[in-house]
Motif scaffolding. Structure first.
Motif, short mmCIF file in Angstrom:
data_model
loop_
_atom_site.label_atom_id
_atom_site.label_comp_id
_atom_site.label_asym_id
_atom_site.label_seq_id
_atom_site.Cartn_x
_atom_site.Cartn_y
_atom_site.Cartn_z
N SER A 1 6.80 4.13 4.34
CA SER A 1 6.42 3.14 5.34
C SER A 1 7.47 2.05 5.49
O SER A 1 7.19 1.00 6.05
CB SER A 1 5.08 2.52 4.96
OG SER A 1 5.17 1.86 3.72
N SER B 1 0.82 -1.20 0.00
CA SER B 1 0.00 0.00 0.00
C SER B 1 0.86 1.25 0.00
O SER B 1 2.00 1.24 0.43
CB SER B 1 -0.88 0.03 1.24
OG SER B 1 -1.70 -1.10 1.28
N TYR C 1 0.75 5.02 1.54
CA TYR C 1 0.09 5.91 2.49
C TYR C 1 0.43 7.35 2.13
O TYR C 1 1.56 7.64 1.73
CB TYR C 1 0.54 5.59 3.91
CG TYR C 1 0.21 4.19 4.32
CD1 TYR C 1 -1.07 3.86 4.75
CD2 TYR C 1 1.16 3.18 4.25
CE1 TYR C 1 -1.39 2.57 5.10
CE2 TYR C 1 0.85 1.88 4.60
CZ TYR C 1 -0.43 1.58 5.02
OH TYR C 1 -0.74 0.30 5.37
N TYR C 2 -0.55 8.23 2.26
CA TYR C 2 -0.31 9.62 1.92
C TYR C 2 -1.04 10.52 2.89
O TYR C 2 -1.93 10.10 3.61
CB TYR C 2 -0.73 9.92 0.48
CG TYR C 2 -2.21 9.76 0.22
CD1 TYR C 2 -3.07 10.84 0.36
CD2 TYR C 2 -2.75 8.54 -0.14
CE1 TYR C 2 -4.42 10.71 0.13
CE2 TYR C 2 -4.10 8.40 -0.37
CZ TYR C 2 -4.93 9.48 -0.23
OH TYR C 2 -6.27 9.34 -0.44
N ASP C 3 -0.62 11.78 2.90
CA ASP C 3 -1.22 12.79 3.74
C ASP C 3 -1.45 14.02 2.89
O ASP C 3 -0.74 14.25 1.90
CB ASP C 3 -0.28 13.12 4.91
CG ASP C 3 -0.94 13.98 5.97
OD1 ASP C 3 -2.19 14.07 5.97
OD2 ASP C 3 -0.22 14.54 6.81
N VAL D 1 3.46 11.54 -0.17
CA VAL D 1 3.63 10.14 0.20
C VAL D 1 4.34 10.04 1.54
O VAL D 1 5.30 10.77 1.81
CB VAL D 1 4.45 9.39 -0.88
CG1 VAL D 1 4.77 7.98 -0.44
CG2 VAL D 1 3.69 9.37 -2.19
#
Length: 70
Positions: free
Chosen positions: A29, A2, A4-6, A26
């Motif tokens: 992780s 996966s 993950y982003y903010d 991004v």
């Protein structure tokens, strides 16, 4: 795997009346080393570890050559 982003605000503080878009960033992780990557690929393909290692080295060499070109 996966991604993950903010979302973060990079808007212009002088244009407060306009709604600014929120770009995505991004969030790393973790990483795996080349040896583990080669092992994972060889388990899910018909290529042996030495073949994958050779291809990976050839790709890295070519990328290095292209990136240092003026």
């Amino acid at each position: 795997m996966s991604i993950y982003y903010d979302l973060y605000n990079s808007g212009n503080p002088l244009k407060r009346e306009k709604k600014q878009p929120l770009p995505a960033r991004v969030i790393p992780s973790g990483t795996i080393d080349a040896k583990k990557f080669i092992g994972l690929v060889s388990k899910t393909s018909d290529f042996g570890q030495t073949t994958i290692e050779g291809y990976l080295q050839a790709i890295a060499d070519k990328l290095h050559h292209w990136l240092i070109k003026p």
